[in-house]
Motif scaffolding. Structure first.
Motif, PDB file in Angstrom:
ATOM      1  N   HIS A  69     -26.160 -61.285 -29.477  1.00 55.51           N
ATOM      2  CA  HIS A  69     -26.182 -61.594 -30.909  1.00 55.51           C
ATOM      3  C   HIS A  69     -24.827 -61.416 -31.592  1.00 55.51           C
ATOM      4  O   HIS A  69     -24.773 -61.347 -32.819  1.00 55.51           O
ATOM      5  CB  HIS A  69     -27.218 -60.751 -31.667  1.00 55.51           C
ATOM      6  CG  HIS A  69     -28.610 -60.920 -31.149  1.00 55.51           C
ATOM      7  ND1 HIS A  69     -29.312 -62.085 -31.319  1.00 55.51           N
ATOM      8  CD2 HIS A  69     -29.411 -60.070 -30.452  1.00 55.51           C
ATOM      9  CE1 HIS A  69     -30.499 -61.947 -30.759  1.00 55.51           C
ATOM     10  NE2 HIS A  69     -30.587 -60.744 -30.223  1.00 55.51           N
ATOM     11  N   LYS A  70     -23.756 -61.307 -30.821  1.00 54.35           N
ATOM     12  CA  LYS A  70     -22.434 -61.146 -31.422  1.00 54.35           C
ATOM     13  C   LYS A  70     -21.361 -61.521 -30.417  1.00 54.35           C
ATOM     14  O   LYS A  70     -21.620 -61.616 -29.226  1.00 54.35           O
ATOM     15  CB  LYS A  70     -22.214 -59.717 -31.895  1.00 54.35           C
ATOM     16  CG  LYS A  70     -22.331 -58.680 -30.797  1.00 54.35           C
ATOM     17  CD  LYS A  70     -22.233 -57.288 -31.354  1.00 54.35           C
ATOM     18  CE  LYS A  70     -22.522 -56.289 -30.249  1.00 54.35           C
ATOM     19  NZ  LYS A  70     -22.637 -54.948 -30.743  1.00 54.35           N
ATOM     20  N   ARG A  71     -20.164 -61.761 -30.925  1.00 50.32           N
ATOM     21  CA  ARG A  71     -18.979 -62.063 -30.108  1.00 50.32           C
ATOM     22  C   ARG A  71     -19.249 -63.157 -29.080  1.00 50.32           C
ATOM     23  O   ARG A  71     -18.972 -63.003 -27.886  1.00 50.32           O
ATOM     24  CB  ARG A  71     -18.480 -60.801 -29.426  1.00 50.32           C
ATOM     25  CG  ARG A  71     -17.992 -59.752 -30.382  1.00 50.32           C
ATOM     26  CD  ARG A  71     -17.329 -58.619 -29.633  1.00 50.32           C
ATOM     27  NE  ARG A  71     -16.884 -57.622 -30.560  1.00 50.32           N
ATOM     28  CZ  ARG A  71     -17.477 -56.443 -30.727  1.00 50.32           C
ATOM     29  NH1 ARG A  71     -18.529 -56.136 -29.988  1.00 50.32           N
ATOM     30  NH2 ARG A  71     -17.014 -55.581 -31.596  1.00 50.32           N
ATOM     31  N   GLY A  72     -19.763 -64.283 -29.553  1.00 59.40           N
ATOM     32  CA  GLY A  72     -20.163 -65.364 -28.661  1.00 59.40           C
ATOM     33  C   GLY A  72     -19.034 -65.947 -27.843  1.00 59.40           C
ATOM     34  O   GLY A  72     -19.196 -66.185 -26.648  1.00 59.40           O
ATOM     35  N   LEU A  73     -17.869 -66.173 -28.482  1.00 66.14           N
ATOM     36  CA  LEU A  73     -16.752 -66.761 -27.740  1.00 66.14           C
ATOM     37  C   LEU A  73     -16.279 -65.844 -26.620  1.00 66.14           C
ATOM     38  O   LEU A  73     -16.116 -66.275 -25.476  1.00 66.14           O
ATOM     39  CB  LEU A  73     -15.581 -67.050 -28.686  1.00 66.14           C
ATOM     40  CG  LEU A  73     -15.660 -68.326 -29.503  1.00 66.14           C
ATOM     41  CD1 LEU A  73     -14.523 -68.371 -30.502  1.00 66.14           C
ATOM     42  CD2 LEU A  73     -15.625 -69.532 -28.611  1.00 66.14           C
ATOM     43  N   ALA A  74     -16.071 -64.580 -26.943  1.00 59.41           N
ATOM     44  CA  ALA A  74     -15.537 -63.642 -25.950  1.00 59.41           C
ATOM     45  C   ALA A  74     -16.539 -63.376 -24.835  1.00 59.41           C
ATOM     46  O   ALA A  74     -16.205 -63.473 -23.645  1.00 59.41           O
ATOM     47  CB  ALA A  74     -15.144 -62.338 -26.627  1.00 59.41           C
ATOM     48  N   TYR A  75     -17.760 -63.048 -25.208  1.00 60.33           N
ATOM     49  CA  TYR A  75     -18.770 -62.745 -24.194  1.00 60.33           C
ATOM     50  C   TYR A  75     -19.108 -63.983 -23.370  1.00 60.33           C
ATOM     51  O   TYR A  75     -19.339 -63.889 -22.160  1.00 60.33           O
ATOM     52  CB  TYR A  75     -20.037 -62.188 -24.824  1.00 60.33           C
ATOM     53  CG  TYR A  75     -19.908 -60.791 -25.394  1.00 60.33           C
ATOM     54  CD1 TYR A  75     -18.743 -60.047 -25.268  1.00 60.33           C
ATOM     55  CD2 TYR A  75     -20.959 -60.211 -26.076  1.00 60.33           C
ATOM     56  CE1 TYR A  75     -18.631 -58.782 -25.793  1.00 60.33           C
ATOM     57  CE2 TYR A  75     -20.859 -58.936 -26.605  1.00 60.33           C
ATOM     58  CZ  TYR A  75     -19.695 -58.223 -26.462  1.00 60.33           C
ATOM     59  OH  TYR A  75     -19.599 -56.964 -26.986  1.00 60.33           O
ATOM     60  N   LEU A  86     -13.862 -72.028 -20.486  1.00 63.65           N
ATOM     61  CA  LEU A  86     -14.007 -72.763 -21.755  1.00 63.65           C
ATOM     62  C   LEU A  86     -15.460 -73.151 -22.013  1.00 63.65           C
ATOM     63  O   LEU A  86     -15.948 -73.046 -23.142  1.00 63.65           O
ATOM     64  CB  LEU A  86     -13.115 -74.005 -21.756  1.00 63.65           C
ATOM     65  CG  LEU A  86     -11.621 -73.745 -21.858  1.00 63.65           C
ATOM     66  CD1 LEU A  86     -10.843 -75.048 -21.703  1.00 63.65           C
ATOM     67  CD2 LEU A  86     -11.276 -73.079 -23.176  1.00 63.65           C
ATOM     68  N   SER A  87     -16.165 -73.568 -20.987  1.00 64.35           N
ATOM     69  CA  SER A  87     -17.574 -73.932 -21.146  1.00 64.35           C
ATOM     70  C   SER A  87     -18.418 -72.726 -21.526  1.00 64.35           C
ATOM     71  O   SER A  87     -19.309 -72.818 -22.376  1.00 64.35           O
ATOM     72  CB  SER A  87     -18.129 -74.536 -19.857  1.00 64.35           C
ATOM     73  OG  SER A  87     -17.454 -75.720 -19.542  1.00 64.35           O
ATOM     74  N   GLY A  88     -18.145 -71.594 -20.913  1.00 63.57           N
ATOM     75  CA  GLY A  88     -18.860 -70.374 -21.265  1.00 63.57           C
ATOM     76  C   GLY A  88     -18.589 -69.968 -22.707  1.00 63.57           C
ATOM     77  O   GLY A  88     -19.500 -69.550 -23.431  1.00 63.57           O
ATOM     78  N   ALA A  89     -17.337 -70.108 -23.133  1.00 64.02           N
ATOM     79  CA  ALA A  89     -16.985 -69.780 -24.520  1.00 64.02           C
ATOM     80  C   ALA A  89     -17.689 -70.714 -25.498  1.00 64.02           C
ATOM     81  O   ALA A  89     -18.201 -70.272 -26.538  1.00 64.02           O
ATOM     82  CB  ALA A  89     -15.475 -69.841 -24.707  1.00 64.02           C
ATOM     83  N   GLY A 142     -20.516 -72.327 -24.940  1.00 65.62           N
ATOM     84  CA  GLY A 142     -21.924 -71.945 -24.905  1.00 65.62           C
ATOM     85  C   GLY A 142     -22.186 -70.690 -25.722  1.00 65.62           C
ATOM     86  O   GLY A 142     -23.184 -70.594 -26.438  1.00 65.62           O
ATOM     87  N   GLY A 143     -21.288 -69.712 -25.643  1.00 70.72           N
ATOM     88  CA  GLY A 143     -21.421 -68.505 -26.438  1.00 70.72           C
ATOM     89  C   GLY A 143     -21.309 -68.781 -27.920  1.00 70.72           C
ATOM     90  O   GLY A 143     -22.055 -68.225 -28.738  1.00 70.72           O
ATOM     91  N   PHE A 144     -20.387 -69.657 -28.284  1.00 73.56           N
ATOM     92  CA  PHE A 144     -20.231 -70.049 -29.688  1.00 73.56           C
ATOM     93  C   PHE A 144     -21.498 -70.715 -30.201  1.00 73.56           C
ATOM     94  O   PHE A 144     -21.986 -70.402 -31.291  1.00 73.56           O
ATOM     95  CB  PHE A 144     -19.034 -70.989 -29.822  1.00 73.56           C
ATOM     96  CG  PHE A 144     -18.820 -71.510 -31.202  1.00 73.56           C
ATOM     97  CD1 PHE A 144     -18.262 -70.711 -32.176  1.00 73.56           C
ATOM     98  CD2 PHE A 144     -19.190 -72.798 -31.526  1.00 73.56           C
ATOM     99  CE1 PHE A 144     -18.060 -71.190 -33.461  1.00 73.56           C
ATOM    100  CE2 PHE A 144     -19.005 -73.288 -32.800  1.00 73.56           C
ATOM    101  CZ  PHE A 144     -18.439 -72.485 -33.774  1.00 73.56           C
ATOM    102  N   LEU A 145     -22.049 -71.613 -29.402  1.00 77.26           N
ATOM    103  CA  LEU A 145     -23.282 -72.296 -29.803  1.00 77.26           C
ATOM    104  C   LEU A 145     -24.460 -71.324 -29.859  1.00 77.26           C
ATOM    105  O   LEU A 145     -25.309 -71.432 -30.749  1.00 77.26           O
ATOM    106  CB  LEU A 145     -23.592 -73.439 -28.829  1.00 77.26           C
ATOM    107  CG  LEU A 145     -22.626 -74.609 -28.838  1.00 77.26           C
ATOM    108  CD1 LEU A 145     -22.975 -75.601 -27.738  1.00 77.26           C
ATOM    109  CD2 LEU A 145     -22.590 -75.292 -30.184  1.00 77.26           C
ATOM    110  N   GLY A 146     -24.501 -70.372 -28.941  1.00 77.75           N
ATOM    111  CA  GLY A 146     -25.606 -69.414 -28.909  1.00 77.75           C
ATOM    112  C   GLY A 146     -25.602 -68.466 -30.099  1.00 77.75           C
ATOM    113  O   GLY A 146     -26.648 -68.115 -30.627  1.00 77.75           O
TER     114      GLY A 146
END
Length: 136
Positions: free
Chosen positions: A76-82, A119-122, A124-128
């Motif tokens: 629920h936080k830091r989507g890009l980094a995680y 980049l894809s994970g980042a 996906g994290g941003f979207l999540g």
């Protein structure tokens, strides 16, 4: 409830938990899609060998995107980094499996795959993190 409080007090354990759960989800999706692709290739019979490498990159992207999305939904936080870290962890799993299976040295395409998966994970994290949940 005691275990829940323990992980809530330690943000590093919470982050590691989210990243591992997301990476496992991405690996499971990749394995399922890889199995379906292999089944498709076997049933097709005759196919071009030039299709395999781009398809593997696309499956890697989908797996990393899923890993980042699930990681962000869990944390629920830091989507890009995680998400980026979960994409990196998924890449490391792919790399280790590939090195064990083929025993060939790491190539330039592996570096390109690593960048694309991070980049894809980042993403996906941003979207999540930014996806709003439906209110029931």
């Amino acid at each position: 409830m005691k275990g829940k409080k323990h992980t809530a007090d330690n943000p590093i354990l919470e982050a590691i938990r989210a990243i591992v759960i997301g990476s496992v989800a991405g690996a499971l999706l990749s394995a399922i899609l890889l199995g379906l692709s292999a089944l498709g290739f076997v049933s097709a019979g005759n196919f071009s060998q030039n299709v395999i490498s781009p398809m593997m990159l696309a499956l890697s992207v989908l797996g990393a995107l899923t890993a980042g999305f699930v990681t962000a939904k869990v944390s629920h936080k830091r989507g890009l980094a995680y998400g980026a870290v979960s994409g990196l962890l998924l890449f490391i799993l792919y790399l280790v499996a590939g090195l064990i299976a083929s025993k060939e040295p790491v190539s330039v395409t592996a570096v390109m795959r690593m960048i694309v998966m991070i980049l894809s994970g980042a993403i996906g994290g941003f979207l999540g993190v930014n996806k709003k949940s439906k209110v029931k």
